[in-house]
Design a protein around this motif. Structure first.
Motif, PDB file in Angstrom:
ATOM      1  N   UNK A  72       0.871  -1.164   0.000  1.00 28.24           N
ATOM      2  CA  UNK A  72       0.000   0.000   0.000  1.00 28.24           C
ATOM      3  C   UNK A  72       0.913   1.219   0.000  1.00 28.24           C
ATOM      4  N   UNK A  73       0.944   1.946  -1.092  1.00 26.69           N
ATOM      5  CA  UNK A  73       1.842   3.081  -1.280  1.00 26.69           C
ATOM      6  C   UNK A  73       1.073   4.377  -1.023  1.00 26.69           C
ATOM      7  N   UNK A  74       1.695   5.303  -0.275  1.00 25.54           N
ATOM      8  CA  UNK A  74       1.038   6.577   0.011  1.00 25.54           C
ATOM      9  C   UNK A  74       2.077   7.620   0.380  1.00 25.54           C
ATOM     10  N   UNK A  75       1.698   8.875   0.235  1.00 24.19           N
ATOM     11  CA  UNK A  75       2.622   9.965   0.555  1.00 24.19           C
ATOM     12  C   UNK A  75       2.524  10.302   2.040  1.00 24.19           C
ATOM     13  N   UNK A  76       3.511  11.017   2.534  1.00 30.02           N
ATOM     14  CA  UNK A  76       3.492  11.419   3.943  1.00 30.02           C
ATOM     15  C   UNK A  76       2.282  12.288   4.243  1.00 30.02           C
ATOM     16  N   UNK A  77       1.780  13.015   3.253  1.00 30.71           N
ATOM     17  CA  UNK A  77       0.579  13.841   3.441  1.00 30.71           C
ATOM     18  C   UNK A  77      -0.661  12.991   3.696  1.00 30.71           C
ATOM     19  N   UNK A  78      -0.641  11.731   3.267  1.00 29.49           N
ATOM     20  CA  UNK A  78      -1.787  10.839   3.415  1.00 29.49           C
ATOM     21  C   UNK A  78      -1.668   9.894   4.603  1.00 29.49           C
ATOM     22  N   UNK A  79      -0.571   9.979   5.362  1.00 33.10           N
ATOM     23  CA  UNK A  79      -0.329   9.037   6.461  1.00 33.10           C
ATOM     24  C   UNK A  79      -1.439   9.078   7.500  1.00 33.10           C
ATOM     25  N   UNK A  80      -1.918  10.252   7.846  1.00 35.86           N
ATOM     26  CA  UNK A  80      -2.974  10.357   8.850  1.00 35.86           C
ATOM     27  C   UNK A  80      -4.254   9.675   8.371  1.00 35.86           C
ATOM     28  N   UNK A  81      -4.625   9.874   7.110  1.00 38.35           N
ATOM     29  CA  UNK A  81      -5.829   9.240   6.553  1.00 38.35           C
ATOM     30  C   UNK A  81      -5.684   7.723   6.533  1.00 38.35           C
ATOM     31  N   UNK A  82      -4.489   7.207   6.220  1.00 38.22           N
ATOM     32  CA  UNK A  82      -4.253   5.758   6.203  1.00 38.22           C
ATOM     33  C   UNK A  82      -4.375   5.204   7.620  1.00 38.22           C
ATOM     34  N   UNK A  83      -3.743   5.874   8.598  1.00 38.12           N
ATOM     35  CA  UNK A  83      -3.859   5.420   9.993  1.00 38.12           C
ATOM     36  C   UNK A  83      -5.316   5.394  10.447  1.00 38.12           C
ATOM     37  N   UNK A  84      -6.089   6.424  10.092  1.00 34.98           N
ATOM     38  CA  UNK A  84      -7.489   6.485  10.494  1.00 34.98           C
ATOM     39  C   UNK A  84      -8.307   5.382   9.820  1.00 34.98           C
ATOM     40  N   UNK A  85      -8.048   5.100   8.548  1.00 39.24           N
ATOM     41  CA  UNK A  85      -8.753   4.023   7.848  1.00 39.24           C
ATOM     42  C   UNK A  85      -8.441   2.676   8.492  1.00 39.24           C
ATOM     43  N   UNK A 102       8.101   8.678   0.775  1.00 41.31           N
ATOM     44  CA  UNK A 102       7.177   7.800   0.062  1.00 41.31           C
ATOM     45  C   UNK A 102       6.960   6.596   0.969  1.00 41.31           C
ATOM     46  N   UNK A 103       5.826   6.545   1.606  1.00 39.19           N
ATOM     47  CA  UNK A 103       5.556   5.543   2.629  1.00 39.19           C
ATOM     48  C   UNK A 103       4.879   4.322   2.032  1.00 39.19           C
ATOM     49  N   UNK A 104       5.057   3.177   2.684  1.00 39.47           N
ATOM     50  CA  UNK A 104       4.350   1.979   2.250  1.00 39.47           C
ATOM     51  C   UNK A 104       4.180   1.001   3.399  1.00 39.47           C
ATOM     52  N   UNK A 105       3.094   0.252   3.328  1.00 38.39           N
ATOM     53  CA  UNK A 105       2.838  -0.897   4.189  1.00 38.39           C
ATOM     54  C   UNK A 105       2.874  -2.116   3.292  1.00 38.39           C
ATOM     55  N   UNK A 106       3.650  -3.124   3.673  1.00 37.13           N
ATOM     56  CA  UNK A 106       3.824  -4.320   2.856  1.00 37.13           C
ATOM     57  C   UNK A 106       3.229  -5.511   3.596  1.00 37.13           C
ATOM     58  N   UNK A 107       2.367  -6.249   2.894  1.00 42.40           N
ATOM     59  CA  UNK A 107       1.731  -7.413   3.514  1.00 42.40           C
ATOM     60  C   UNK A 107       2.740  -8.543   3.691  1.00 42.40           C
ATOM     61  N   UNK A 108       2.470  -9.380   4.687  1.00 37.66           N
ATOM     62  CA  UNK A 108       3.289 -10.570   4.922  1.00 37.66           C
ATOM     63  C   UNK A 108       2.489 -11.857   4.701  1.00 37.66           C
ATOM     64  N   UNK A 109       1.214 -11.698   4.325  1.00 36.47           N
ATOM     65  CA  UNK A 109       0.360 -12.874   4.121  1.00 36.47           C
ATOM     66  C   UNK A 109      -0.733 -12.517   3.120  1.00 36.47           C
TER      67      UNK A 109
END
Length: 85
Positions: A15-28, A62-69
């Motif tokens: 899941x790729x996102x910018x630092x400006x979107x980090x708060x919205x990703x955390x809230x989701x 450039x932030x990302x969360x990477x799945x492990x499963x």
């Protein structure tokens, strides 16, 4: 919002996102899966939410969360969909 899903060669997703979107990703994540826990490592963090583990990386804001499963990949896809990606 600049949020996208990148399919990885091993079957996972990022899941790729910018630092400006980090708060919205955390809230989701919080709304769909509850509290998120992080354990910082040298250049990444081990992140857990919804019973699954992920890798968080911050490469030049450039932030990302990477799945492990497979279940984690589905979760990231749902989050991206929640955020309109």
């Amino acid at each position: 919002m600049a949020i996208s899903i990148l399919n990885l060669s091993g079957g996972g997703v990022s899941l790729e996102f910018s630092s400006n979107d980090a708060k919205a990703v955390r809230e989701a994540i919080r709304q769909r899966y509850g509290r998120m826990r992080r354990r910082w490592l040298t250049i990444s963090a081990d992140v857990t939410f919804g019973g699954e583990r992920f890798v968080f990386q911050n490469d030049w804001k450039d932030l990302c969360l990477i799945s492990r499963s497979a279940a984690g990949a589905e979760m990231l896809e749902r989050i991206a969909s929640d955020l309109g990606a």
